[in-house]
Design a protein around this motif. Structure first.
Motif, mmCIF file in Angstrom:
data_model
loop_
_atom_site.group_PDB
_atom_site.id
_atom_site.type_symbol
_atom_site.label_atom_id
_atom_site.label_comp_id
_atom_site.label_asym_id
_atom_site.label_seq_id
_atom_site.Cartn_x
_atom_site.Cartn_y
_atom_site.Cartn_z
ATOM 1 N N SER A 245 -27.216 -21.864 -19.573
ATOM 2 C CA SER A 245 -26.922 -22.288 -20.945
ATOM 3 C C SER A 245 -25.432 -22.349 -21.215
ATOM 4 C CB SER A 245 -27.626 -21.372 -21.943
ATOM 5 O OG SER A 245 -27.331 -20.022 -21.663
ATOM 6 N N THR A 246 -24.735 -21.203 -21.160
ATOM 7 C CA THR A 246 -23.283 -21.212 -21.340
ATOM 8 C C THR A 246 -22.554 -20.990 -20.022
ATOM 9 O OG1 THR A 246 -23.136 -18.836 -21.746
ATOM 10 C CG2 THR A 246 -23.544 -20.276 -23.658
ATOM 11 N N GLY A 247 -23.230 -20.321 -19.093
ATOM 12 C CA GLY A 247 -22.602 -20.011 -17.812
ATOM 13 C C GLY A 247 -21.883 -18.679 -17.791
ATOM 14 N N ASN A 248 -21.906 -17.925 -18.904
ATOM 15 C CA ASN A 248 -21.161 -16.661 -18.954
ATOM 16 C C ASN A 248 -21.654 -15.662 -17.920
ATOM 17 O OD1 ASN A 248 -19.511 -17.494 -21.036
ATOM 18 N ND2 ASN A 248 -20.849 -16.716 -22.639
ATOM 19 N N THR A 249 -22.984 -15.523 -17.818
ATOM 20 C CA THR A 249 -23.530 -14.537 -16.890
ATOM 21 C C THR A 249 -23.112 -14.836 -15.463
ATOM 22 O OG1 THR A 249 -25.429 -14.135 -18.326
ATOM 23 C CG2 THR A 249 -25.659 -13.523 -16.016
ATOM 24 N N VAL A 250 -23.259 -16.087 -15.062
ATOM 25 C CA VAL A 250 -22.928 -16.465 -13.692
ATOM 26 C C VAL A 250 -21.435 -16.321 -13.425
ATOM 27 C CG1 VAL A 250 -22.826 -18.413 -12.111
ATOM 28 C CG2 VAL A 250 -24.926 -17.934 -13.358
ATOM 29 N N LEU A 251 -20.607 -16.767 -14.377
ATOM 30 C CA LEU A 251 -19.161 -16.654 -14.171
ATOM 31 C C LEU A 251 -18.733 -15.203 -14.021
ATOM 32 C CD1 LEU A 251 -17.563 -19.319 -16.544
ATOM 33 C CD2 LEU A 251 -18.150 -19.486 -14.141
ATOM 34 N N ASN A 252 -19.270 -14.338 -14.858
ATOM 35 C CA ASN A 252 -18.893 -12.927 -14.771
ATOM 36 C C ASN A 252 -19.398 -12.302 -13.476
ATOM 37 O OD1 ASN A 252 -17.545 -12.903 -17.218
ATOM 38 N ND2 ASN A 252 -19.372 -12.398 -18.374
ATOM 39 N N THR A 253 -20.592 -12.702 -13.048
ATOM 40 C CA THR A 253 -21.113 -12.186 -11.785
ATOM 41 C C THR A 253 -20.213 -12.590 -10.622
ATOM 42 O OG1 THR A 253 -23.361 -12.421 -12.657
ATOM 43 C CG2 THR A 253 -23.133 -12.102 -10.299
#
Length: 847
Positions: free
Chosen positions: A155-163
């Motif tokens: 959706s926003t990509g925040n989770t993946v980017l932080n991971t």
């Protein structure tokens, strides 16, 4: 065929824009959640909506094959696939199957005794650990081949980017591949991913089945809440069809699960494991089919998985389907969603049942959607042995609930896999596993097959999959402080109505019906006369405050080697933390990190905030900061809370310690700190913190509000500037004070606590929580609670001018007494009811 998002789209104006396939892949539902209105419901994931197992498995296989084509066989063989729990555990595993050459691991909420984490994703919403990485082989994540991250939606990509950011710091790679069923990012989010890839010098590819965006109209959150409330008022919170009283018992399927074969990817699943499972599936399915034949007429079958345990049930479902059975597949979940019996709505029915995996937080609701009324002749419930507990079999448990709606229930139990050898990493202790931090230790205990496992607790409103703990909130988006002054480890509840009349709050608190942290008092709007008193007090006390700021800061710098990390206890400690940071910068050129966290009397400190701190800083460097001590309740609360977290020093650094509760202080005099005179308007326009289960789930930081509308009355900056302007003036005096302090006996005497106990008994209160000693605490009583009377030290002067004014405005008597160790003490009304105040809201005069 009606699109299953029609009902929500027509009422909220939510739109899906993008590929033609989107409506077939996604429906819409309403969350029973005050922070998020809509839920995208996948039609091919097999979580909320029962689907043919071959469709669910095939969606992941196809994505995995596309990734293999993208990488080529050589790179695919060097890759690792990582799925996010709980929603994408089976999807990630299917992607790994499609790739065929790479091992698979999924994050988990379940710590396993004897198994230490190789890292962990801490969520943004936990009084308990969130998602861990527990590979049997800790080298699984240490390679430099491509890392493939799989989630159901992007959706926003925040989770993946932080991971990726956190894993890349520890094990840099040249290539990452992000895989999702749908890519729903906005253009800005896509640009952010490109910029991020350039920043870390790695290639980040995206593979998705379909792409688009969700268009949300203005005010959708409020409209969604109102729609949920309206529907539940009209139809009830749960939509279940009439029960079918046919099944009062269940049968067990005989599953000859291969010895030492993992039940999924929690501890890693290799291509060799995959071969063993494929060979065993026909006989496993035969055992289930035999149990189904124990009762005739079981034509339409649902294989129902259990939360993270999605892959094993899915593969049993595909094997039954290949054997000729009419099979659908879905799983139970933690996510609360409104059910609406309409063809244009994705969640038609829901079953509610107690958690049956013995979660650490005690009983809690779990859900099975679209099972009741689904026309199933039989349900095969697949759980692991850790979840085959008495609660599963109890009246009202999941088996009984299924039996109310489906004629035939089969229970298939898969052995919970525990690695035969724990990873050579440090044993897990709550609070010590930072975000994807790798720790080393040769002393991990060897686990046995008899070890039990429990699921990490999750509150009713917790999201289904891991999302990384977010970065701290900062001004001007949250608070009127400059962004570098403080980072708030809080979640923004500005849009939630939390204020309640003071009298109602007091009645609820004292009756035990509510905790003080579950609501907020109405923000006190100071009169012109009161504001004049504040500015006069600030002018008179700025030098004294600057001296105390310098003294406590220099003491911290002298006794803490390295670079201290200031962590203020929100919100009274926050202005003090900002001032300490300014002193260190002005006198020593030090740029000290500064954060604000929540601590709640009786509930403890925000454990998620501590986990974030442990992931980004050495806990030994953390210095907790508060404004002042009263009787020392928060001091004791912090010390108790930190027993579960290694490395943090419970000693609090305070500006004033009149209660003699701590050893690091600027002064032990009880004098007026003007920041105590006001509420949010002297604290960056931030409310007191909030801890309420329907707003703050186990995966959330505690909450607070940003009162942007009070910007015209904000004196936060004026307070800081007035004190900082006196730093140079008091520098020499501070140097002398610190030299004396460092050689003095600063051991706490707790004389303040003794005085409070004495006052509590002398005035017939018999509850120390209703006795608030010191200028700061007395001011809070007058601003937030229902005061009974104020005890003032005889001869106290200008420091109490604002206290006397507030007492006069609220009709509270001020009693002058001798021998008081504080300048004043505020007494909360000990027998409060609504009748204890008159029509004007003033407190009752002492009888």
């Amino acid at each position: 065929m009606v699109w299953t998002g029609t009902w929500v789209a027509e009422r909220l104006g939510v739109e899906l824009i993008g590929d033609e396939e989107l409506p077939a892949l996604l429906g819409l539902a309403l969350r029973r959640n005050p922070k998020r209105a809509h839920l995208l419901v996948s039609g091919v994931l097999g979580k909320h909506v029962p689907r043919h197992p071959s469709v669910v498995y095939g969606a992941g296989l196809d994505l995995g094959r596309r990734v293999r084509t993208l990488l080529g066989d050589e790179e695919a063989a060097r890759a690792v696939v990582l799925g996010y729990a709980e929603t994408a555990t089976a999807l990630g595993h299917a992607v790994a199957d499609g790739l065929a050459l790479a091992p698979y691991l999924h994050s988990t909420r379940r710590p396993v005794p004897g198994v230490a984490p190789a890292g962990g994703f801490e969520e943004s919403h936990s009084h308990a650990t969130s998602h861990l990485l527990l590979p049997e082989d800790p080298k699984l994540l240490a390679g430099d081949g491509p890392l493939i991250l799989v989630d159901d939606e992007f959706s926003t990509g925040n989770t993946v980017l932080n991971t990726i950011r956190d894993l890349h710091e520890r094990h840099p790679r040249e290539r990452y591949v992000v895989v999702a069923l749908v890519d729903m990012r906005a253009a800005a989010d896509r640009d952010r991913l490109d910029a991020f890839a350039e920043e870390i010098g790695a290639r980040v590819d995206l593979v998705a089945r379909a792409a688009g965006t969700v268009r949300l109209p203005e005010g959708v959150l409020e409209k969604g809440r109102a729609l949920v409330a309206e529907h539940e008022a009209r139809h009830g919170a749960i939509r279940e069809p009439e029960t079918v009283p046919l099944a009062s018992a269940f049968v067990r399927a005989a599953l000859d699960w291969p010895r030492d074969l993992p039940d999924g990817g929690r501890h890693g699943f290799t291509p060799e494991h995959r071969e063993r499972l494929e060979a065993a599936l026909p006989s496993l399915a035969a055992g289930v089919a035999e149990a189904l034949r124990s009762r005739p007429g079981t034509g339409r079958v649902l294989v129902l998985g259990f939360e993270e345990l999605m892959y094993a049930p899915l593969r049993l479902g595909t094997a039954l389907e290949e054997a000729g059975h009419d099979v659908r597949y879905s799983t139970t979940t933690r996510s609360p969603v409104l059910a609406v019996d309409d063809p244009g709505y994705a969640i038609r029915t829901r079953l509610v049942f107690p958690a049956h995996d013995d979660p650490a937080d005690g009983p809690g609701e779990r859900y099975a959607y679209n099972v009741a009324g689904g026309g199933f002749d039989a349900v095969v419930l697949v759980v692991d042995s850790a979840a085959d507990t008495p609660a599963l079999h109890a009246p009202g448990g999941l088996l009984a609930r299924l039996g109310e709606h489906v004629p035939h229930v089969v229970l298939a139990v898969v052995p919970s896999y525990v690695p035969s050898r724990a990873p050579e990493t440090a044993p897990y202790t709550p609070g010590t596993a930072g975000t994807t931090r790798t720790v080393e230790n040769s002393g991990a205990d060897e686990a046995t097959a008899d070890d039990t496992v429990t699921e990490v607790p999750d509150a009713t409103e917790a999201p289904e999959r891991s999302s990384m703990l977010p970065e701290p909130l900062r001004g001007p988006a949250f608070s009127s402080y400059a962004p570098e002054e403080v980072g708030w480890l809080l979640q923004d509840l500005s849009d939630v109505e939390l204020e309640a009349p003071t009298e109602e709050r007091e009645e609820a608190i004292q009756s035990g019906g509510a905790h003080y942290a579950e609501s907020l008092p109405v923000e006190y709007q100071p009169s012109e006369r009161y504001q004049e008193l504040f500015h006069a007090a600030l002018e008179a006390s700025a030098v004294r405050i600057a001296r105390a700021v310098g003294t406590v800061t220099e003491t911290v710098l002298a006794e803490r080697p390295g670079t201290p990390v200031l962590v203020s206890l929100a919100r009274a400690g926050t202005p003090v933390g900002v001032l300490m940071r300014r002193w260190a910068r002005a006198r020593h050129g030090l740029d000290l990190p500064h954060y604000a966290v929540s601590i709640v009397r009786g509930r403890g400190i925000d454990a998620n905030a501590l986990r974030w701190l442990a992931a980004h800083h050495d806990p030994a460097d953390v210095v907790f900061v508060d404004g002042w001590t009263g009787k020392g309740a928060i001091t004791r609360e912090l010390a108790e809370a930190l027993k579960d977290f290694d490395g943090f020093d419970p000693d609090i650094a305070v500006l004033a310690d009149p209660g003699s509760c701590v050893r690091t202080y600027g002064t032990r005099e009880d004098f007026l700190i003007p920041s105590a005179c006001l509420n949010s308007t002297v604290s960056g326009l931030i409310s007191r913190t909030v801890l309420r289960s329907d707003l703050v789930g186990p995966d959330d930081f505690h909450g607070a509000k940003f009162y942007r509308e009070l910007a015209g009355s904000d004196v936060s900056g004026a307070f800081l500037d007035a004190v900082a302007a006196r730093f140079e003036e008091v520098a020499a005096t501070v140097d002398t004070d610190v030299k004396e302090l460092l050689t003095a006996d600063r051991a706490p005497t707790w004389e303040g606590w003794a005085a409070v106990e004495r006052i509590s008994e002398e005035y017939g209160i018999h509850d120390v929580n209703l006795v608030k000693p010191g200028v700061g605490e007395t001011t809070r009583v007058l601003l937030r609670r229902v005061p009974w009377k104020i005890l003032a030290k005889r001869g106290a002067g200008a420091d109490l001018a604002h206290v006397r004014l507030l007492a006069e405005q609220r009709g509270v008597p001020v009693e002058e007494v001798d021998g008081l160790p504080y300048s004043c003490v505020g007494l909360i009304h000990p027998e409060y009811t609504r009748g204890a105040t008159g029509a004007d809201g003033k407190a009752v005069v002492s009888r």
